[in-house]
Scaffold this active site. Structure first.
Site, PDB file in Angstrom:
ATOM      1  N   GLY A  12       0.777  -1.045   0.076  1.00 20.75           N
ATOM      2  CA  GLY A  12      -0.080  -0.198   0.061  1.00 20.75           C
ATOM      3  C   GLY A  12       0.754   1.182   0.036  1.00 20.75           C
ATOM      4  N   ALA A  14       1.751   2.943  -2.417  1.00 23.08           N
ATOM      5  CA  ALA A  14       1.331   3.943  -3.614  1.00 23.08           C
ATOM      6  C   ALA A  14       0.690   5.009  -3.375  1.00 23.08           C
ATOM      7  CB  ALA A  14       0.605   3.104  -4.717  1.00 23.08           C
ATOM      8  N   GLY A  16      -1.696   7.590  -0.283  1.00 22.19           N
ATOM      9  CA  GLY A  16      -2.261   7.824   1.162  1.00 22.19           C
ATOM     10  C   GLY A  16      -1.163   7.787   2.130  1.00 22.19           C
ATOM     11  N   ILE A  17      -1.531   7.007   3.095  1.00 20.38           N
ATOM     12  CA  ILE A  17      -0.837   7.076   4.538  1.00 20.38           C
ATOM     13  C   ILE A  17       0.608   6.109   4.092  1.00 20.38           C
ATOM     14  CG2 ILE A  17      -0.485   6.083   6.784  1.00 20.38           C
ATOM     15  CD1 ILE A  17      -3.454   6.312   7.067  1.00 20.38           C
ATOM     16  N   ASP A  45      -1.802  -8.288  -6.580  1.00 17.12           N
ATOM     17  CA  ASP A  45      -3.390  -7.929  -5.930  1.00 17.12           C
ATOM     18  C   ASP A  45      -3.253  -8.841  -4.736  1.00 17.12           C
ATOM     19  OD1 ASP A  45      -5.755  -8.132  -5.267  1.00 17.12           O
ATOM     20  OD2 ASP A  45      -6.514  -8.692  -7.329  1.00 17.12           O
ATOM     21  N   GLY A  75      -4.964  -1.443   2.317  1.00 17.36           N
ATOM     22  CA  GLY A  75      -6.213  -1.576   3.086  1.00 17.36           C
ATOM     23  C   GLY A  75      -7.492  -1.128   2.261  1.00 17.36           C
ATOM     24  N   SER A 116      -3.853  -0.827  12.019  1.00 19.82           N
ATOM     25  CA  SER A 116      -5.323  -1.134  12.471  1.00 19.82           C
ATOM     26  C   SER A 116      -6.065   0.235  12.334  1.00 19.82           C
ATOM     27  CB  SER A 116      -5.107  -1.240  14.032  1.00 19.82           C
ATOM     28  OG  SER A 116      -6.369  -1.588  14.331  1.00 19.82           O
ATOM     29  N   TYR A 154     -15.070  -3.663   7.804  1.00 24.08           N
ATOM     30  CA  TYR A 154     -13.845  -2.880   8.041  1.00 24.08           C
ATOM     31  C   TYR A 154     -13.506  -3.088   9.148  1.00 24.08           C
ATOM     32  CZ  TYR A 154     -10.749   1.124   7.814  1.00 24.08           C
ATOM     33  OH  TYR A 154      -9.561   1.655   8.128  1.00 24.08           O
ATOM     34  N   LYS A 158     -10.070  -5.006  10.988  1.00 27.74           N
ATOM     35  CA  LYS A 158      -8.922  -4.416  11.692  1.00 27.74           C
ATOM     36  C   LYS A 158      -9.036  -5.089  13.259  1.00 27.74           C
ATOM     37  CE  LYS A 158      -7.714  -1.358   8.497  1.00 27.74           C
ATOM     38  NZ  LYS A 158      -6.333  -1.470   7.942  1.00 27.74           N
TER      39      LYS A 158
HETATM   40  P1  NAD Z   1      -5.540   4.597   0.290  1.00 31.02           P
HETATM   41  O1  NAD Z   1      -6.912   3.930  -0.277  1.00 31.02           O
HETATM   42  O2  NAD Z   1      -5.126   5.939   0.213  1.00 31.02           O
HETATM   43  O3  NAD Z   1      -4.318   3.724  -0.031  1.00 31.02           O
HETATM   44  C1  NAD Z   1      -4.499   2.339   0.332  1.00 31.02           C
HETATM   45  C2  NAD Z   1      -3.203   1.457  -0.579  1.00 31.02           C
HETATM   46  O4  NAD Z   1      -3.740   0.256  -0.606  1.00 31.02           O
HETATM   47  C3  NAD Z   1      -3.468   1.944  -2.110  1.00 31.02           C
HETATM   48  O5  NAD Z   1      -2.225   2.388  -2.513  1.00 31.02           O
HETATM   49  C4  NAD Z   1      -4.128   0.699  -2.614  1.00 31.02           C
HETATM   50  O6  NAD Z   1      -3.925   0.665  -4.115  1.00 31.02           O
HETATM   51  C5  NAD Z   1      -3.518  -0.159  -1.967  1.00 31.02           C
HETATM   52  N1  NAD Z   1      -4.445  -1.742  -2.053  1.00 31.02           N
HETATM   53  C6  NAD Z   1      -5.762  -1.708  -1.897  1.00 31.02           C
HETATM   54  N2  NAD Z   1      -6.094  -2.825  -2.259  1.00 31.02           N
HETATM   55  C7  NAD Z   1      -5.150  -3.696  -2.639  1.00 31.02           C
HETATM   56  C8  NAD Z   1      -4.868  -4.952  -3.086  1.00 31.02           C
HETATM   57  N3  NAD Z   1      -5.992  -5.760  -3.283  1.00 31.02           N
HETATM   58  N4  NAD Z   1      -3.531  -5.054  -3.508  1.00 31.02           N
HETATM   59  C9  NAD Z   1      -2.759  -4.411  -3.368  1.00 31.02           C
HETATM   60  N5  NAD Z   1      -2.860  -3.091  -2.976  1.00 31.02           N
HETATM   61  C10 NAD Z   1      -3.751  -2.905  -2.549  1.00 31.02           C
HETATM   62  O7  NAD Z   1      -5.845   4.355   1.913  1.00 31.02           O
HETATM   63  P2  NAD Z   1      -5.390   4.973   3.130  1.00 31.02           P
HETATM   64  O8  NAD Z   1      -6.138   5.976   3.887  1.00 31.02           O
HETATM   65  O9  NAD Z   1      -3.898   5.408   2.996  1.00 31.02           O
HETATM   66  O10 NAD Z   1      -5.143   3.590   4.116  1.00 31.02           O
HETATM   67  C11 NAD Z   1      -4.065   2.900   4.522  1.00 31.02           C
HETATM   68  C12 NAD Z   1      -4.104   2.058   5.670  1.00 31.02           C
HETATM   69  O11 NAD Z   1      -4.846   2.890   6.815  1.00 31.02           O
HETATM   70  C13 NAD Z   1      -5.211   1.174   5.425  1.00 31.02           C
HETATM   71  O12 NAD Z   1      -5.032  -0.172   5.840  1.00 31.02           O
HETATM   72  C14 NAD Z   1      -6.635   1.740   6.108  1.00 31.02           C
HETATM   73  O13 NAD Z   1      -7.582   0.625   6.177  1.00 31.02           O
HETATM   74  C15 NAD Z   1      -5.673   2.349   7.165  1.00 31.02           C
HETATM   75  N6  NAD Z   1      -6.414   3.203   7.830  1.00 31.02           N
HETATM   76  C16 NAD Z   1      -6.907   4.427   7.131  1.00 31.02           C
HETATM   77  C17 NAD Z   1      -7.676   5.604   7.898  1.00 31.02           C
HETATM   78  C18 NAD Z   1      -8.183   6.679   7.118  1.00 31.02           C
HETATM   79  O14 NAD Z   1      -9.032   7.476   7.624  1.00 31.02           O
HETATM   80  N7  NAD Z   1      -7.610   7.047   6.094  1.00 31.02           N
HETATM   81  C19 NAD Z   1      -8.230   5.377   9.159  1.00 31.02           C
HETATM   82  C20 NAD Z   1      -7.637   4.238   9.880  1.00 31.02           C
HETATM   83  C21 NAD Z   1      -6.817   3.375   9.339  1.00 31.02           C
END
Ligand code: NAD
Length: 258
Positions: A12, A14, A16-17, A45, A75, A116, A154, A158
């Site tokens: 992940g 690519a 976001g976080i 995937d 995620g 989480s 979801y 977690k």
């Molecule tokens: P995001 O959607 O911006 O990034 C998620 C990344 O996971 C993407 O780059 C996506 O391509 C990759 N991904 C998704 N499905 C995939 C698959 N099948 N195979 C390979 N890669 C895959 O999300 P985010 O907000 O940056 O979240 C990052 C993590 O933080 C996640 O686990 C999310 O559950 C967790 N989280 C996020 C938040 C929030 O508010 N954003 C809050 C709590 C936890």
């Protein structure tokens, strides 16, 4: 202060976080191997067994000497469909990749940092979906969750992931590997944009965002800063922790628990 170049692998990375953590670690001079579905050092995937194996094999090829850290950050949000995809990516892919890379982590006494959520405490441990995940039964967990709702999928994935961590902390620590979890609150990423735009969950999530005790939702760097610390030498005694980075949301909801 960290001076040495270390090697990390993550999923992940690519956007976001994960992308922010990758950027920060690279800025410190570390090597970061990123697995993601469309762009990354390894494209895989993670919802499928074959993709998980591609991820594991790919990381092995790029980090033959071992890993200082592994962060399964990929995620899917509560609005992903089918709901079983959430179980596959948020729980089963995490466990499979951690288990598959364990020996690389042992080589360097590295650490695992799971991602989480502050929603994890919202689902009970004895929930049938959580239990099916913890039993390692992907088919049963997927069948169960496809008949439920996105929030359970979801938060339950977690919850299960965090419980899996707690149950394995001792075993991993015995071989020199620390395992921890960060539990972010609402963070402004493409994932959150998707949830905010959703008919079912959008307005409730925005209201929750307005209630965050510190007064605002998080930016990816608010979470990545803490993750980078948890992965650092300075955190070498942090083991088995669930670190809420949520502006006070969990304390607001569970004032009498910790
Ligand atoms: P995001 O959607 O911006 O990034 C998620 C990344 O996971 C993407 O780059 C996506 O391509 C990759 N991904 C998704 N499905 C995939 C698959 N099948 N195979 C390979 N890669 C895959 O999300 P985010 O907000 O940056 O979240 C990052 C993590 O933080 C996640 O686990 C999310 O559950 C967790 N989280 C996020 C938040 C929030 O508010 N954003 C809050 C709590 C936890």
């Amino acid at each position: 202060m960290e001076m040495t170049m270390r090697t990390f692998a993550m999923t992940g990375g690519a956007r976001g976080i994960g992308a922010e953590l990758r950027r920060q670690l690279q800025a410190q001079g570390h090597k970061v191997i990123s697995v993601d579905i469309k762009q990354g050092d390894i494209v895989a995937d993670l919802s499928t067994d074959a993709g998980r194996q591609t991820a594991i094999d790919g990381v092995r090829g790029l980090a033959p000497d071992g890993l200082d850290g592994f962060i399964p950050c990929a995620g899917l949000p509560p609005v992903a469909k089918p709901l079983s995809l959430i179980a596959r990516v948020n729980y089963f892919a995490v466990v499979a990749t951690v288990v598959g890379l364990r020996d690389l982590l042992e080589k360097k006494k590295g650490s695992v940092l799971l991602v989480s959520s502050n929603s994890a405490p919202m689902i009970a441990t004895d929930d049938a979906f959580v239990q099916a995940c913890l039993a390692g039964d992907e088919d049963a967990a997927c069948a169960e969750i496809d008949a439920r709702d996105g929030h359970t999928a979801y938060a339950g994935s977690k919850r299960a992931m965090t419980l899996w961590m707690r149950r394995h902390v001792v075993e991993y620590a015995t071989t020199g590997v620390r395992v921890n979890a960060v539990a972010p609150g609402i963070t402004m990423t493409p994932l959150t944009d998707q949830v905010f735009a959703d008919e079912t969950y959008g307005s409730a999530m925005k209201e929750f965002g307005d209630m965050v005790p510190v007064g605002n939702t998080a930016q990816p760097e608010d979470i990545a800063n803490v993750m980078r610390f948890m992965l650092s030498e300075e955190a070498s005694y942090v083991c088995g922790s669930v670190f809420f980075v949520d502006g006070g949301s969990d304390a607001m909801l569970r004032a009498d628990d910790f």
